[in-house]
Scaffold this motif. Structure first.
Motif, PDB file in Angstrom:
ATOM      1  N   PRO A 177       5.056  12.037 -11.172  1.00 23.53           N
ATOM      2  CA  PRO A 177       4.308  12.686 -12.249  1.00 23.53           C
ATOM      3  C   PRO A 177       4.096  11.844 -13.503  1.00 23.53           C
ATOM      4  N   LEU A 178       5.073  11.010 -13.873  1.00 22.30           N
ATOM      5  CA  LEU A 178       4.921  10.209 -15.091  1.00 22.30           C
ATOM      6  C   LEU A 178       3.872   9.109 -14.952  1.00 22.30           C
ATOM      7  N   ARG A 179       3.358   8.904 -13.755  1.00 30.99           N
ATOM      8  CA  ARG A 179       2.358   7.847 -13.544  1.00 30.99           C
ATOM      9  C   ARG A 179       1.111   8.082 -14.404  1.00 30.99           C
ATOM     10  N   ILE A 180       0.871   9.306 -14.825  1.00 28.30           N
ATOM     11  CA  ILE A 180      -0.313   9.588 -15.662  1.00 28.30           C
ATOM     12  C   ILE A 180      -0.247   8.850 -16.991  1.00 28.30           C
ATOM     13  N   TRP A 181       0.961   8.476 -17.431  1.00 24.29           N
ATOM     14  CA  TRP A 181       1.133   7.766 -18.710  1.00 24.29           C
ATOM     15  C   TRP A 181       1.794   6.401 -18.525  1.00 24.29           C
ATOM     16  N   ARG A 182       1.879   5.940 -17.301  1.00 23.30           N
ATOM     17  CA  ARG A 182       2.753   4.819 -16.998  1.00 23.30           C
ATOM     18  C   ARG A 182       1.993   3.630 -16.425  1.00 23.30           C
ATOM     19  N   HIS A 183       2.494   2.432 -16.765  1.00 23.11           N
ATOM     20  CA  HIS A 183       2.007   1.193 -16.165  1.00 23.11           C
ATOM     21  C   HIS A 183       3.156   0.573 -15.384  1.00 23.11           C
ATOM     22  N   ASP A 184       2.877   0.175 -14.128  1.00 31.26           N
ATOM     23  CA  ASP A 184       3.916  -0.362 -13.254  1.00 31.26           C
ATOM     24  C   ASP A 184       3.667  -1.839 -12.960  1.00 31.26           C
ATOM     25  N   GLU A 185       4.726  -2.641 -13.086  1.00 34.40           N
ATOM     26  CA  GLU A 185       4.682  -4.044 -12.675  1.00 34.40           C
ATOM     27  C   GLU A 185       5.609  -4.204 -11.468  1.00 34.40           C
ATOM     28  N   VAL A 186       5.059  -4.733 -10.382  1.00 34.74           N
ATOM     29  CA  VAL A 186       5.766  -4.780  -9.108  1.00 34.74           C
ATOM     30  C   VAL A 186       6.183  -6.212  -8.781  1.00 34.74           C
ATOM     31  N   ALA A 202       0.831  -1.208   0.000  1.00 35.44           N
ATOM     32  CA  ALA A 202       0.000   0.000   0.000  1.00 35.44           C
ATOM     33  C   ALA A 202       0.863   1.254   0.000  1.00 35.44           C
ATOM     34  N   GLN A 203       1.911   1.271   0.820  1.00 34.82           N
ATOM     35  CA  GLN A 203       2.794   2.441   0.826  1.00 34.82           C
ATOM     36  C   GLN A 203       3.536   2.568  -0.497  1.00 34.82           C
ATOM     37  N   LEU A 204       3.943   1.429  -1.067  1.00 32.67           N
ATOM     38  CA  LEU A 204       4.612   1.491  -2.368  1.00 32.67           C
ATOM     39  C   LEU A 204       3.699   2.121  -3.409  1.00 32.67           C
ATOM     40  N   GLU A 205       2.429   1.742  -3.409  1.00 44.37           N
ATOM     41  CA  GLU A 205       1.500   2.316  -4.378  1.00 44.37           C
ATOM     42  C   GLU A 205       1.374   3.824  -4.183  1.00 44.37           C
ATOM     43  N   GLU A 206       1.368   4.290  -2.942  1.00 45.38           N
ATOM     44  CA  GLU A 206       1.335   5.734  -2.695  1.00 45.38           C
ATOM     45  C   GLU A 206       2.564   6.406  -3.288  1.00 45.38           C
ATOM     46  N   VAL A 207       3.723   5.776  -3.117  1.00 42.50           N
ATOM     47  CA  VAL A 207       4.972   6.325  -3.656  1.00 42.50           C
ATOM     48  C   VAL A 207       4.901   6.395  -5.182  1.00 42.50           C
ATOM     49  N   LEU A 208       4.506   5.307  -5.818  1.00 37.95           N
ATOM     50  CA  LEU A 208       4.458   5.271  -7.283  1.00 37.95           C
ATOM     51  C   LEU A 208       3.423   6.244  -7.829  1.00 37.95           C
ATOM     52  N   ALA A 209       2.287   6.355  -7.144  1.00 38.79           N
ATOM     53  CA  ALA A 209       1.235   7.260  -7.604  1.00 38.79           C
ATOM     54  C   ALA A 209       1.640   8.719  -7.489  1.00 38.79           C
ATOM     55  N   SER A 210       2.629   9.004  -6.623  1.00 35.62           N
ATOM     56  CA  SER A 210       3.075  10.389  -6.442  1.00 35.62           C
ATOM     57  C   SER A 210       4.027  10.848  -7.546  1.00 35.62           C
TER      58      SER A 210
END
Length: 200
Positions: A75-84, A65-73
């Motif tokens: 700026p490039l997340r608006i165009w990005r897909h993350d695999e964890v 959950a904290q990692l998701e907060e970090v990744l969502a913060s």
């Protein structure tokens, strides 16, 4: 807990170059903040096809959950897909930090161990013990940087070498090599990698 995150960015065709540059600038600034906060540990670029925009990041967070907060913060997340990929402690991870040589080439290796059903248990134990010794030696020589477990019989290694043909020879000499399926990813420097940052 540490995580390896594969970040793939796809910018919509109608977005202007000026907007892309502005978002990338904010991304770099946010990355520096995450480094200062202890959440962003490393960044790399894997091999890319033309037009690809992909980054590998090593992050630290209390939980998913904290990692998701970090990744969502970021700026490039608006165009990005993350695999964890969650990274678990490995018993052969170097006990003290291996110095990073800034002129060396880094690699990720994914190991999958398959022990034959008819393997002698004494031989299995002996090879595991020899593997532990070998990884300590390779860390002392400056080749093995980190080793994590990624699940049952799977491990992720971070290596550095000075020559392109050095790593295959190292991996072939591992005591468990006969039982390993290995995937190797060469890495190149990311401009926001904390390890290569220029001190202010």
């Amino acid at each position: 807990m540490q995580y390896l995150v594969t970040m793939t960015t796809q910018v919509p065709a109608d977005v202007s170059e000026a907007t892309v540059d502005e978002v990338r600038g904010r991304e770099a600034a946010r990355s520096r903040e995450l480094v200062a906060g202890g959440h962003l540990l490393r960044l790399w670029r894997p091999p890319l096809e033309p037009g690809e925009w992909r980054t590998l990041g090593l992050f630290e967070a209390d939980d998913a959950a904290q990692l998701e907060e970090v990744l969502a913060s970021m700026p490039l997340r608006i165009w990005r897909h993350d695999e964890v990929m969650p990274l678990l402690p490995h018993p052969n991870d170097p006990t003290s930090p291996t110095p990073l040589r800034l002129d060396a080439t880094e690699y990720f290796t994914t190991f999958t161990v398959t022990i034959p059903d008819d393997a002698d248990p004494n031989d299995v134990d002996a090879r595991h013990a020899a593997e532990a010794t070998a990884t300590r030696d390779l860390a002392a020589k400056g080749n093995l940087l980190r080793l994590w477990s990624t699940g049952e019989n799977r491990a992720l290694g971070l290596w550095q070498t000075d020559a392109a043909d050095e790593l295959p020879a190292i991996l072939a000499a591992l005591p468990l090599a006969e039982w390993l399926r290995t995937e190797t990813i060469p890495l190149t420097t990311h401009p926001s990698d904390p390890a290569h940052a220029t001190p202010a």
